[in-house]
Design a protein around this motif. Structure first.
Motif: not given
Length: 123
Positions: A94-103, A107-119
């Motif tokens: 599971y990844y969290c992501a941040a997006n500056r636009a209205t989206n 996924a392709a429009l998210y600007d920043y991503w974490g490294q992920g955590t396994q569930v």
């Protein structure tokens, strides 16, 4: 630049619960739409949930609607994903992501991503 760090993943039995957290740093957290995505082995990364900058509006994939809840604390620069009634098919990174636009969904429009955590959900 926004740095994102996920935590809270682990191994849980089917029907159980987990709460994921995503700590943000670097830029003003409340300026970003935030999302959770997941990726299972051999699969494409898929949308799970997203939340507006204020936290008032939320969006969910049909597969998790009614079981997962996304929330954010702008005072603490933290994003959450409460996952209940977990199923084996929820197993993924599971990844969290941040997006500056209205989206919210793409996924392709998210600007920043974490490294992920396994569930991992066992049956």
């Amino acid at each position: 630049q926004v740095q994102l760090v996920e935590s809270g993943g682990g191994l849980v039995q089917a029907g159980g619960s987990l709460r994921l957290s995503c700590a943000a740093s670097g830029r003003t957290f409340s300026n970003y739409i935030m999302g959770w995505f997941r990726q299972a082995p051999g699969e494409e990364r898929e949308f799970v949930a997203a939340i507006s900058r204020s936290g008032i509006t939320t969006y969910y994939a049909d597969s998790v609607k009614g079981r997962f809840t996304i929330s954010r604390d702008n005072a603490e620069d933290t994003l959450y994903l409460q996952m209940n009634s977990l199923k084996p098919e929820d197993t993924a990174v599971y990844y969290c992501a941040a997006n500056r636009a209205t989206n919210y969904y793409r996924a392709a429009l998210y600007d920043y991503w974490g490294q992920g955590t396994q569930v991992t959900v066992s049956s």
